[in-house]
Motif scaffolding. Structure first.
Motif, PDB file in Angstrom:
ATOM      1  N   SER A 264     -17.681  -1.176  64.188  1.00 27.60           N
ATOM      2  CA  SER A 264     -18.818  -1.289  64.983  1.00 27.60           C
ATOM      3  C   SER A 264     -18.630  -1.887  66.137  1.00 27.60           C
ATOM      4  CB  SER A 264     -19.763  -2.200  63.851  1.00 27.60           C
ATOM      5  OG  SER A 264     -19.001  -3.474  63.909  1.00 27.60           O
TER       6      SER A 264
ATOM      7  N   HIS B   6     -14.744  -2.563  59.015  1.00 30.95           N
ATOM      8  CA  HIS B   6     -16.395  -2.374  59.371  1.00 30.95           C
ATOM      9  C   HIS B   6     -16.523  -2.954  60.622  1.00 30.95           C
ATOM     10  CE1 HIS B   6     -17.707  -0.095  55.996  1.00 30.95           C
ATOM     11  NE2 HIS B   6     -17.092  -0.858  55.169  1.00 30.95           N
ATOM     12  N   GLU B   7     -16.024  -4.492  60.845  1.00 30.80           N
ATOM     13  CA  GLU B   7     -16.265  -5.034  62.009  1.00 30.80           C
ATOM     14  C   GLU B   7     -15.772  -4.377  63.064  1.00 30.80           C
ATOM     15  OE1 GLU B   7     -15.855  -9.613  63.787  1.00 30.80           O
ATOM     16  OE2 GLU B   7     -15.584  -8.927  61.508  1.00 30.80           O
ATOM     17  N   ARG B   8     -14.509  -3.859  63.102  1.00 29.11           N
ATOM     18  CA  ARG B   8     -14.045  -3.222  64.267  1.00 29.11           C
ATOM     19  C   ARG B   8     -14.617  -2.044  64.364  1.00 29.11           C
ATOM     20  NH1 ARG B   8     -12.927  -5.096  67.798  1.00 29.11           N
ATOM     21  NH2 ARG B   8     -11.112  -6.328  67.159  1.00 29.11           N
TER      22      ARG B   8
ATOM     23  N   ARG C 171     -13.676  -5.289  55.109  1.00 30.89           N
ATOM     24  CA  ARG C 171     -14.726  -5.955  55.901  1.00 30.89           C
ATOM     25  C   ARG C 171     -14.375  -6.071  57.320  1.00 30.89           C
ATOM     26  NH1 ARG C 171     -18.069  -6.628  58.503  1.00 30.89           N
ATOM     27  NH2 ARG C 171     -19.641  -8.266  58.664  1.00 30.89           N
TER      28      ARG C 171
END
Length: 548
Positions: A542, A538-540, A535
């Motif tokens: 984006s 994905h944040e990095r 998770r």
């Protein structure tokens, strides 16, 4: 007690499927009428089908010991043929032949993987049977052979790779086994060519690399046609790394896992894990690792065993890992999950006796080398699990430096140790010397009051401390004073950015599991961190941060 324990150990190795389970498998395979005397698959053959006997009888024959010796098992209606290696590209350990006119169900391996992924009950039955049969084959010494010297580091490394990947092999020591000279002479080799790896249907491997051994046994993914770039590169296939690969693959990231030795990491060497949520009867570390690897492969994650990470680089947001075989893999994000290794005891002759009485895992392979009392060193859960497992066959001396196990070991293990008459705990005691000519014969221990005792022992199982597997990073990430990787708020920020929870001092590179500073050394925690890190990846991805 020993016979009863062994009987319990192998309950479930040859189950009979009920009609509903056979019907479920029939949807994925083809039924076939076979005359007597037909070979369904041969020893060494790759890609053989999963075979269920519907009527008649099938005999599986394996070679062991001297090449002329065999052992056989009959499979009757409702039973299936095979061991764990059927799920990899490794050659079959047995030759399966119909002994009377029979009807069989052949299920292709890709379809079997689908069934295992979808049907929990069949998955439990099949995987448990495969793993138990593998243990039986280990005890018999069937299948491929490794010829080498107990004093050879390369031989020990190959044996460790195969053992940790649950590959059953016959070990032939040139120092003591009379078969070694005959085999070397018959094949035209000399001692200078060892270690040799002999696998039915494959070229003989002479002093091979780990990658070559992994390839011939099918324990490394086929990377032909695969690019050296991916979304997520996971370094380490312990439980944290496997969890990251499962979640990475299932969430649409092209995922590659590189592992130096074996799927499962330290947890994969645990004989029994009884406090993992969802498994009230407990399960072995090997079984848990095998299930996780199957899940990862289901979601198209490639697992490259025998590929040791050599260097990490990150320039302009492009992350690369150089492997020991010369390849360089590029990824948008990297998860370092290389775990930790046990510290080595500070005693003379330790290296000399490693593999010949000194072990760092307590699995079926190590246990079969022991013939009498053993010594277990360490006060953590791994040591406790080893002591309980080994006590089913041997008297165990459990050596710890502390005054109690309460602060370092789970209560359920302490209770089992205290109830077991075959386990003697030596508190406030340390190992001082190892004795034996070519193999371990005795261990000298010393208590806090200076009293020295010599214990007869054919095995010493060491589970002390933990050192992070971070040498290969070459100081490109921030680590603590012990070498564990700093993440999140523990990182000293630079260039005006703040790392995410499991992110390291380089944006886009994360750490999970035992290699991380502040991690809790438990199976569930490793799985949790490996799952959670995707998770954050994905944040990095984006919101990328590019550092020069």
């Amino acid at each position: 007690m020993g016979a009863k324990a062994e009987e319990e150990d192998f309950a479930g190795a040859f189950p009979i499927l009920d009609d509903a389970q056979v019907a479920k498998l029939s949807r994925y395979g083809v039924e076939e009428s076979v005359p007597a005397g037909v070979v369904l698959f041969r020893e060494g053959q790759r890609g053989s089908d999963f075979v269920v006997v519907l009527s008649g009888k099938v005999e599986a024959v394996a070679h062991f010991g001297e090449s002329a010796e065999t052992t056989s098992t009959a499979f009757n209606p409702g039973q299936f043929v095979g061991v764990m290696n059927i799920l990899s590209n490794e050659g079959a350990y047995v030759t399966a032949t119909t002994t009377i006119p029979s009807r069989v169900l052949r299920v292709p391996l890709n379809q079997l993987r689908t069934v295992i992924a979808e049907d929990i009950t069949l998955s439990e039955i099949v995987i448990r049977a495969f793993l138990l049969r593998h243990s039986l084959l280990l005890r018999l010494g069937t299948g491929p052979k490794v010829i080498g010297s107990r004093f050879s580091e390369s031989t020990r490394t190959i044996r460790d790779l195969l053992a940790r990947n649950r590959v059953a092999v016959t070990w032939i020591d040139v120092e003591s086994d009379p078969r070694a000279e005959t085999l070397l002479r018959n094949f035209g080799f000399t001692v200078a060519d060892i270690p040799l790896v002999l696998v039915a249907g494959q070229p003989i491997l002479r002093n091979p690399s780990l990658a070559e051994v992994a390839a011939v046994f099918g324990i490394s993914a086929d990377t032909s046609g695969r690019e050296d770039a991916c979304d997520l590169l996971v370094v380490g296939a312990g439980l944290a790394g496997l969890a990251a690969s499962v979640y990475g693959g299932s969430e649409g990231l092209s995922t590659v896992v590189v592992e130096a030795a074996a799927v499962g990491g330290q947890a994969g060497t645990s004989s029994r894990i009884e406090n993992y949520v969802g498994f009230p009867a407990g399960l072995s570390g090997a079984e848990l690792a095998a299930r996780a690897a199957l899940q990862a492969e289901k979601f198209s994650a490639a697992i490259l065993v025998g590929s040791r990470a050599k260097a990490l680089n990150s320039v302009g947001g492009v992350h690369t890992v150089e492997l020991s075989d010369g390849r360089t893999l590029t990824a948008r994000a990297i998860v370092v999950a290389t775990g930790a290794r046990y510290r080595r005891l500070p005693v003379e002759r330790l290296a000399e006796l490693e593999g010949s009485g000194v072990y760092y895992a307590a699995t079926e392979l190590e246990a079969q080398k022991c013939t009498g009392p053993v010594v277990v060193v360490g006060g953590g859960n791994s040591a406790g699990q080893a002591a309980v497992f080994l006590s089913r066959r041997f008297d165990v001396h459990h050596v710890i430096r502390g005054t109690s196990l309460d602060a370092t070991m789970s209560r359920y293990l302490i209770d089992q140790i205290e109830r077991d008459p075959r386990i003697t705990v030596h508190y406030q005691t340390q190992v001082k010397a190892l004795m034996g000519a070519n193999v371990l014969e005795a261990v000298a221990i010393e208590s806090a009051d200076g009293k020295r005792t010599e214990l007869t022992a054919c095995g010493l199982f060491s589970f002390i401390g933990a050192e992070p597997n971070t040498d290969w990073l070459n100081k490109c990430l921030q680590v603590d004073e012990d070498g564990f990787i700093l993440t999140g708020s523990d990182v000293t920020p630079t260039d005006g950015w703040s790392p995410l929870l499991l992110e390291t001092s380089l944006p886009g590179i994360f750490a999970a599991g035992d290699v991380r500073h502040g991690s809790i050394k438990r199976v569930a925690t490793a799985v949790g961190e490996g799952s959670m890190v995707v998770r954050l990846v994905h944040e990095r991805l984006s919101s990328p941060v590019v550092k020069a």
